[in-house]
Design a protein around this motif. Structure first.
Motif, PDB file in Angstrom:
ATOM      1  N   PRO A 348       0.675  -1.080  -0.395  1.00 19.51           N
ATOM      2  CA  PRO A 348      -0.383  -0.091   0.241  1.00 19.51           C
ATOM      3  C   PRO A 348       1.268   0.967  -0.241  1.00 19.51           C
ATOM      4  CG  PRO A 348      -1.160  -2.068   2.011  1.00 19.51           C
ATOM      5  CD  PRO A 348       0.244  -2.031   1.037  1.00 19.51           C
ATOM      6  N   TYR A 349       1.910   1.260   0.663  1.00 19.81           N
ATOM      7  CA  TYR A 349       2.570   2.661   0.861  1.00 19.81           C
ATOM      8  C   TYR A 349       3.052   3.295  -0.436  1.00 19.81           C
ATOM      9  CZ  TYR A 349       7.438   0.373   0.098  1.00 19.81           C
ATOM     10  OH  TYR A 349       8.473   0.337   0.265  1.00 19.81           O
ATOM     11  N   ALA A 350       3.268   1.796  -1.659  1.00 16.52           N
ATOM     12  CA  ALA A 350       4.508   2.174  -3.202  1.00 16.52           C
ATOM     13  C   ALA A 350       3.205   2.486  -3.375  1.00 16.52           C
ATOM     14  CB  ALA A 350       5.452   0.951  -2.814  1.00 16.52           C
ATOM     15  N   ARG A 351       1.922   1.742  -3.854  1.00 19.41           N
ATOM     16  CA  ARG A 351       1.110   2.006  -4.866  1.00 19.41           C
ATOM     17  C   ARG A 351       0.634   3.082  -5.399  1.00 19.41           C
ATOM     18  NH1 ARG A 351      -3.664  -1.307  -2.350  1.00 19.41           N
ATOM     19  NH2 ARG A 351      -1.696  -2.961  -2.618  1.00 19.41           N
ATOM     20  N   ARG A 352       0.248   4.256  -5.060  1.00 23.17           N
ATOM     21  CA  ARG A 352       0.052   5.819  -5.364  1.00 23.17           C
ATOM     22  C   ARG A 352       1.544   5.506  -6.553  1.00 23.17           C
ATOM     23  NH1 ARG A 352      -0.709  11.732  -2.605  1.00 23.17           N
ATOM     24  NH2 ARG A 352      -1.557  12.986  -4.508  1.00 23.17           N
ATOM     25  N   THR A 353       2.596   5.521  -6.070  1.00 21.64           N
ATOM     26  CA  THR A 353       3.696   5.786  -6.673  1.00 21.64           C
ATOM     27  C   THR A 353       3.460   5.191  -8.207  1.00 21.64           C
ATOM     28  OG1 THR A 353       5.071   6.248  -5.357  1.00 21.64           O
ATOM     29  CG2 THR A 353       6.289   5.433  -6.934  1.00 21.64           C
ATOM     30  N   TRP A 354       3.276   3.849  -8.023  1.00 21.08           N
ATOM     31  CA  TRP A 354       3.231   3.354  -9.395  1.00 21.08           C
ATOM     32  C   TRP A 354       1.463   3.142 -10.139  1.00 21.08           C
ATOM     33  CZ3 TRP A 354       6.612  -0.372 -10.932  1.00 21.08           C
ATOM     34  CH2 TRP A 354       8.186  -0.338 -11.049  1.00 21.08           C
ATOM     35  N   VAL A 355       0.421   3.480  -9.268  1.00 22.17           N
ATOM     36  CA  VAL A 355      -0.593   3.959 -10.356  1.00 22.17           C
ATOM     37  C   VAL A 355      -1.042   5.746 -10.945  1.00 22.17           C
ATOM     38  CG1 VAL A 355      -2.599   4.196  -9.710  1.00 22.17           C
ATOM     39  CG2 VAL A 355      -1.842   2.314  -8.674  1.00 22.17           C
ATOM     40  N   GLU A 356      -0.242   6.497 -10.172  1.00 16.07           N
ATOM     41  CA  GLU A 356      -0.391   7.604 -10.270  1.00 16.07           C
ATOM     42  C   GLU A 356       0.274   8.311 -10.778  1.00 16.07           C
ATOM     43  OE1 GLU A 356      -2.086  10.091  -7.178  1.00 16.07           O
ATOM     44  OE2 GLU A 356      -3.828   8.274  -6.373  1.00 16.07           O
ATOM     45  N   VAL A 357       2.178   7.963 -10.883  1.00 15.58           N
ATOM     46  CA  VAL A 357       3.097   8.431 -11.495  1.00 15.58           C
ATOM     47  C   VAL A 357       3.552   7.607 -12.060  1.00 15.58           C
ATOM     48  CG1 VAL A 357       5.186   9.536 -10.623  1.00 15.58           C
ATOM     49  CG2 VAL A 357       3.131   9.952  -8.893  1.00 15.58           C
ATOM     50  N   ALA A 358       4.282   6.133 -11.965  1.00 17.32           N
ATOM     51  CA  ALA A 358       4.617   5.370 -12.603  1.00 17.32           C
ATOM     52  C   ALA A 358       4.077   4.865 -14.596  1.00 17.32           C
ATOM     53  CB  ALA A 358       5.454   4.353 -12.607  1.00 17.32           C
ATOM     54  N   VAL A 359       3.069   4.569 -13.933  1.00 21.80           N
ATOM     55  CA  VAL A 359       1.904   4.199 -15.078  1.00 21.80           C
ATOM     56  C   VAL A 359       1.336   4.891 -16.195  1.00 21.80           C
ATOM     57  CG1 VAL A 359      -0.240   2.834 -15.983  1.00 21.80           C
ATOM     58  CG2 VAL A 359       1.520   2.225 -14.073  1.00 21.80           C
ATOM     59  N   PRO A 360       1.617   5.866 -15.430  1.00 22.37           N
ATOM     60  CA  PRO A 360       0.707   7.275 -16.782  1.00 22.37           C
ATOM     61  C   PRO A 360       2.884   8.181 -17.389  1.00 22.37           C
ATOM     62  CG  PRO A 360      -0.798   7.773 -14.497  1.00 22.37           C
ATOM     63  CD  PRO A 360       0.857   6.120 -14.322  1.00 22.37           C
ATOM     64  N   ALA A 361       3.222   7.954 -16.255  1.00 18.73           N
ATOM     65  CA  ALA A 361       4.492   8.364 -16.755  1.00 18.73           C
ATOM     66  C   ALA A 361       5.379   7.603 -18.004  1.00 18.73           C
ATOM     67  CB  ALA A 361       5.734   8.695 -15.826  1.00 18.73           C
ATOM     68  N   ALA A 362       4.970   6.526 -18.371  1.00 22.19           N
ATOM     69  CA  ALA A 362       5.094   5.177 -18.935  1.00 22.19           C
ATOM     70  C   ALA A 362       4.818   5.497 -19.942  1.00 22.19           C
ATOM     71  CB  ALA A 362       5.088   3.914 -18.544  1.00 22.19           C
ATOM     72  N   ARG A 363       3.772   5.981 -20.018  1.00 21.06           N
ATOM     73  CA  ARG A 363       2.879   6.425 -21.453  1.00 21.06           C
ATOM     74  C   ARG A 363       3.765   7.252 -21.987  1.00 21.06           C
ATOM     75  NH1 ARG A 363      -2.113   5.204 -17.809  1.00 21.06           N
ATOM     76  NH2 ARG A 363      -2.540   3.109 -18.417  1.00 21.06           N
ATOM     77  N   GLY A 364       3.775   7.970 -21.202  1.00 21.60           N
ATOM     78  CA  GLY A 364       4.739   9.149 -22.109  1.00 21.60           C
ATOM     79  C   GLY A 364       5.462   9.082 -22.234  1.00 21.60           C
ATOM     80  N   MET A 365       6.067   8.199 -21.500  1.00 16.79           N
ATOM     81  CA  MET A 365       8.048   8.326 -22.175  1.00 16.79           C
ATOM     82  C   MET A 365       7.358   7.398 -23.632  1.00 16.79           C
ATOM     83  SD  MET A 365       9.860   9.068 -20.042  1.00 16.79           S
ATOM     84  CE  MET A 365      11.155   8.371 -19.945  1.00 16.79           C
ATOM     85  N   ILE A 366       6.395   6.378 -23.137  1.00 18.36           N
ATOM     86  CA  ILE A 366       6.406   5.487 -25.166  1.00 18.36           C
ATOM     87  C   ILE A 366       6.349   6.566 -25.945  1.00 18.36           C
ATOM     88  CG2 ILE A 366       4.776   4.327 -25.711  1.00 18.36           C
ATOM     89  CD1 ILE A 366       4.527   2.522 -23.132  1.00 18.36           C
ATOM     90  N   HIS A 368       6.679   9.913 -26.002  1.00 16.82           N
ATOM     91  CA  HIS A 368       7.911  10.403 -27.100  1.00 16.82           C
ATOM     92  C   HIS A 368       8.267  10.149 -27.354  1.00 16.82           C
ATOM     93  CE1 HIS A 368      11.671  13.014 -26.222  1.00 16.82           C
ATOM     94  NE2 HIS A 368      10.652  13.748 -25.784  1.00 16.82           N
ATOM     95  N   ALA A 369       8.955   8.575 -27.201  1.00 15.72           N
ATOM     96  CA  ALA A 369       9.811   8.176 -27.798  1.00 15.72           C
ATOM     97  C   ALA A 369       9.712   7.435 -29.578  1.00 15.72           C
ATOM     98  CB  ALA A 369      10.095   6.603 -27.192  1.00 15.72           C
ATOM     99  N   ARG A 370       8.433   7.775 -29.409  1.00 18.02           N
ATOM    100  CA  ARG A 370       7.663   7.634 -31.156  1.00 18.02           C
ATOM    101  C   ARG A 370       7.293   8.916 -31.813  1.00 18.02           C
ATOM    102  NH1 ARG A 370       2.670   3.579 -28.957  1.00 18.02           N
ATOM    103  NH2 ARG A 370       4.187   1.549 -28.856  1.00 18.02           N
ATOM    104  N   GLY A 371       8.170   9.885 -30.392  1.00 20.81           N
ATOM    105  CA  GLY A 371       7.576  11.295 -31.226  1.00 20.81           C
ATOM    106  C   GLY A 371       6.381  11.854 -31.743  1.00 20.81           C
ATOM    107  N   ASP A 372       5.275  11.858 -30.537  1.00 17.54           N
ATOM    108  CA  ASP A 372       4.565  12.278 -30.505  1.00 17.54           C
ATOM    109  C   ASP A 372       4.376  12.698 -29.230  1.00 17.54           C
ATOM    110  OD1 ASP A 372       1.185  12.901 -30.506  1.00 17.54           O
ATOM    111  OD2 ASP A 372       0.807   9.971 -30.532  1.00 17.54           O
ATOM    112  N   TRP A 373       4.550  14.059 -29.686  1.00 14.84           N
ATOM    113  CA  TRP A 373       4.939  15.202 -28.796  1.00 14.84           C
ATOM    114  C   TRP A 373       3.341  15.235 -28.448  1.00 14.84           C
ATOM    115  CZ3 TRP A 373       9.145  13.761 -28.829  1.00 14.84           C
ATOM    116  CH2 TRP A 373      10.115  13.976 -30.483  1.00 14.84           C
ATOM    117  N   GLU A 374       2.515  15.605 -28.956  1.00 18.47           N
ATOM    118  CA  GLU A 374       1.174  16.132 -28.195  1.00 18.47           C
ATOM    119  C   GLU A 374       0.698  14.959 -26.718  1.00 18.47           C
ATOM    120  OE1 GLU A 374      -3.352  17.186 -29.437  1.00 18.47           O
ATOM    121  OE2 GLU A 374      -2.027  17.394 -30.784  1.00 18.47           O
ATOM    122  N   LYS A 375       0.685  13.970 -27.478  1.00 24.08           N
ATOM    123  CA  LYS A 375       0.352  12.911 -26.545  1.00 24.08           C
ATOM    124  C   LYS A 375       1.163  12.486 -25.411  1.00 24.08           C
ATOM    125  CE  LYS A 375      -1.100   7.810 -26.247  1.00 24.08           C
ATOM    126  NZ  LYS A 375      -1.386   6.761 -27.416  1.00 24.08           N
TER     127      LYS A 375
END
Length: 376
Positions: A348-366, A368-375
């Protein structure tokens, strides 16, 4: 009852085990390339419930050695040593029991609990610098810079005779942006012990932060001969820091040379920490507009073991970016799904880090890596 080099009691009758533990602690604090020496302590006294400068059982120390490596295989190895340690727990002293509990919490990914046990060791046994080192490692990975500094300051009075202490304090000060003090203690650490690689690291951070680029190059390259005897991953990381100075003065050919000869060229290519050194440099080069050629593809081919690892969200974000840049979109999709599942199951203490930060950030990294700046 015998004592180790730091005058800490160890539950063993084996002098060979004590010697191996002392060597392990020196390798741990000095980021050396022979930390596996702890396995000799286990061989010398398999039931030894002893810690040395901060590990509390030869087997618990061996477990820590494997946990630093990361990965599912490492966790399996660590668990086997922890089981042996627990089977002999009745022989252990209080410090050893605390240490074993801290390492077991780490293996269970309960980092908050691991830190609590290391803090207890720091209060009762301030000479146990290996325990402090692990606490700082966990604090840093948790983003708690104040914790890193606080525990170093807590034990400093009891360890003024130890060169490693000055480097540990320096890095805590640097992470809290007390740069002048960090440099002072870092340089003092190096004066006391030239191959004090953790102190090199602390001063490297200071000089980069202050934009003292030429001075950074001069210092790091003057010490680089000592890195040959450090861990392979830290060898690459110290050269990574050196490359940042060249990056900032826009000597891009030199940065690529360091990547090819010192970082990826010398890397154990299946090692996650060494992969991160490479990823973090390629990303910075591309953000400066440098064509890195086929280097992403070469690196990404080694990342399949990272897909379900999830040691740190910070690392996952870099792995997933490298997968997309290296043309491994299917692996990236698999990793994103695995991150989502992990976020739902993590403590539980780490859940927010993964669910609210890491997963959305991973989508953003993907994106960006594809050059889809707006997304992104």
């Amino acid at each position: 009852m015998v004592k180790d080099a730091s005058e800490l009691e160890i539950t063993t009758d084996s002098s060979a085990a004590v010697d191996a533990i002392d060597s392990f602690v020196d390798q741990l604090l000095g980021v050396g390339n022979d930390a596996q020496v702890i396995l000799k302590a286990v061989e010398a006294d398999p039931a030894c419930a002893m810690p040395s400068a901060g590990v509390a059982i030869a087997n618990a120390q061996a477990a820590a050695f494997y946990l630093f490596a990361g990965g599912s295989v490492a966790l399996t190895e660590a668990t086997s040593y922890l089981n042996v340690a627990k089977a002999n727990l009745k022989r252990a002293n209080d410090r050893e029991k605390l240490y074993l509990t801290a390492i077991e919490a780490w293996a269970n990914r309960d980092i908050a609990q691991a830190i609590a046990h290391h803090e207890a060791i720091a209060v009762a046994f301030p000479r146990d610098l290996a325990s402090v080192h692990l606490a700082q490692y966990h604090y840093r990975n948790s983003g708690n810079s104040q914790g890193m500094l606080r525990i170093a300051e807590k034990v400093f009075p009891a360890n003024r005779d130890n060169p490693y202490m000055y480097g540990m304090l320096a890095f805590g000060l640097e992470e809290c942006h007390r740069l002048d003090e960090a440099e002072e203690y870092g340089r003092q650490a190096i004066a006391l012990k030239r191959d004090n690689r953790w102190a090199h690291h602390a001063v490297a951070h200071v000089l980069e932060t202050q934009g003292r680029l030429e001075e950074g190059v001069s210092l790091m390259e003057s010490l680089s001969d000592t890195w040959e005897y450090g861990s392979s991953a830290f060898y690459g990381h110290l050269w990574w820091h050196t490359s940042l100075y060249y990056l900032d003065i826009e000597n891009f050919p030199k940065v690529l040379e360091i990547y090819d000869t010192r970082i990826w060229g010398r890397a154990k290519k299946d090692n996650g920490r060494e992969q991160i050194n490479a990823i973090a440099l390629l990303l910075r080069l591309e953000l400066r507009g440098v064509d890195v050629g086929s280097r992403w593809q070469e690196l990404a081919a080694y990342l399949q073991p990272r897909l379900d690892e999830h040691v740190l969200a910070f690392l996952d974000l870099q792995y997933i970016y490298a997968l997309v840049r290296g043309g491994k979109d299917d692996w990236a999709a698999q990793m994103l799904e695995s991150m989502q599942t992990h976020g739902e199951k993590v403590l539980p203490y780490a859940r927010r880090t993964w669910v609210e930060v890491a997963v959305p950030a991973a989508r953003g990294m993907i994106a960006h890596a594809r050059g889809d700046w707006e997304k992104a």
